[in-house]
Design a protein around this motif. Sequence first.
Motif, mmCIF file in Angstrom:
data_model
loop_
_atom_site.group_PDB
_atom_site.id
_atom_site.type_symbol
_atom_site.label_atom_id
_atom_site.label_comp_id
_atom_site.label_asym_id
_atom_site.label_seq_id
_atom_site.Cartn_x
_atom_site.Cartn_y
_atom_site.Cartn_z
ATOM 1 N N CYS A 1 1.305 -3.378 4.787
ATOM 2 C CA CYS A 1 0.928 -2.083 5.365
ATOM 3 C C CYS A 1 1.700 -1.944 6.669
ATOM 4 O O CYS A 1 2.412 -2.860 7.074
ATOM 5 C CB CYS A 1 -0.580 -2.051 5.638
ATOM 6 N N THR B 1 3.063 -6.942 7.817
ATOM 7 C CA THR B 1 3.476 -5.650 8.364
ATOM 8 C C THR B 1 4.978 -5.561 8.639
ATOM 9 O O THR B 1 5.468 -6.140 9.596
ATOM 10 C CB THR B 1 2.702 -5.347 9.668
ATOM 11 N N VAL C 1 -3.833 4.321 2.630
ATOM 12 C CA VAL C 1 -3.650 2.877 2.826
ATOM 13 C C VAL C 1 -4.984 2.125 2.687
ATOM 14 O O VAL C 1 -5.066 1.146 1.929
ATOM 15 C CB VAL C 1 -2.949 2.576 4.178
ATOM 16 N N GLU D 1 -1.955 0.533 10.705
ATOM 17 C CA GLU D 1 -3.222 0.522 9.942
ATOM 18 C C GLU D 1 -3.962 -0.805 10.072
ATOM 19 O O GLU D 1 -5.053 -0.972 9.504
ATOM 20 C CB GLU D 1 -2.930 0.775 8.455
ATOM 21 N N THR E 1 0.853 -1.197 0.000
ATOM 22 C CA THR E 1 0.000 0.000 0.000
ATOM 23 C C THR E 1 0.890 1.248 0.000
ATOM 24 O O THR E 1 1.230 1.764 -1.060
ATOM 25 C CB THR E 1 -0.960 -0.026 1.200
#
Length: 233
Positions: free
Chosen positions: A157, A177, A140, A161, A118
């Motif tokens: 991401c 992540t 995002v 988020e 993203t």
Amino acid sequence: MTVHDPKIIVALDFHDAAAALAFADKVNPALCRLKVGKELFTAAGPALVEQLVGRGYEVFLDLKFHDIPNTVAQAVKVAARLGVWMVNVHASGGRKMMLAARDALDGEPNRPLLIAVTVLTSMDGADLAEMGMPEPAVQVPLLARLALECDLDGVVCSAQEAFVLKKLCGSDFKLVTPGIRPLGSAAGDQSRVMTPEAALEAGADYLVIGRPITQSADPVATLQSIHASLAAI
Ligand SMILES: O=C(O)c1cc(=O)[nH]c(=O)n1[C@@H]1O[C@H](COP(=O)(O)O)[C@@H](O)[C@H]1O
């Protein structure tokens, strides 16, 4: 320590195959998955990826493809044939590019998970603003929805988020992540960071961790201590 379905993906950001294989020999596939990114792939190429797969590792090939639809579609198809577990593209390549990538993997006997980056975790609101884009909290989710509509398996991401994206995209949509920093470790070039425990609590499915493990004096002990901190969650 043996971990079922390890959540930690170690970023093998090494200069050469020897360093990557030395790390792979110290850990095992029950303890972590491994990520091969641009530095290592440029140095060591597909042969190294196949060696890691041959040693039983689930490998995330992180080449962040971002190009015209046909080029990206052919690239992810070739990646699938290396036997990788996960491959990524940039969501900002757009709907047509992501659909082409998704279609290209249909019919592949070993279809890897296809995920979309993203907004890079190194970027903050000011970085996006000077490119005419809204802040991460807006950009995002927008790109994650687009990836979901293109039937991708998830997104990369920041864990910051993760809570919002799990509600927006559903529990099956994988959240990968990076920007994970155990307390006390240097953020370096990462902006949107979170601790491993907070990331898991927020809904992250996989934690990508590089330098805090690979540059530690005792990488295996660091990896095991992160696992121990996650076990309580
Ligand atoms: O796609 C990725 O893996 C990725 C996306 C992103 O937004 N941010 C990000 O840091 N990464 C990768 O995740 C790893 C993070 O490494 P460390 O910052 O050393 O923990 C690097 O290999 C990055 O290339």
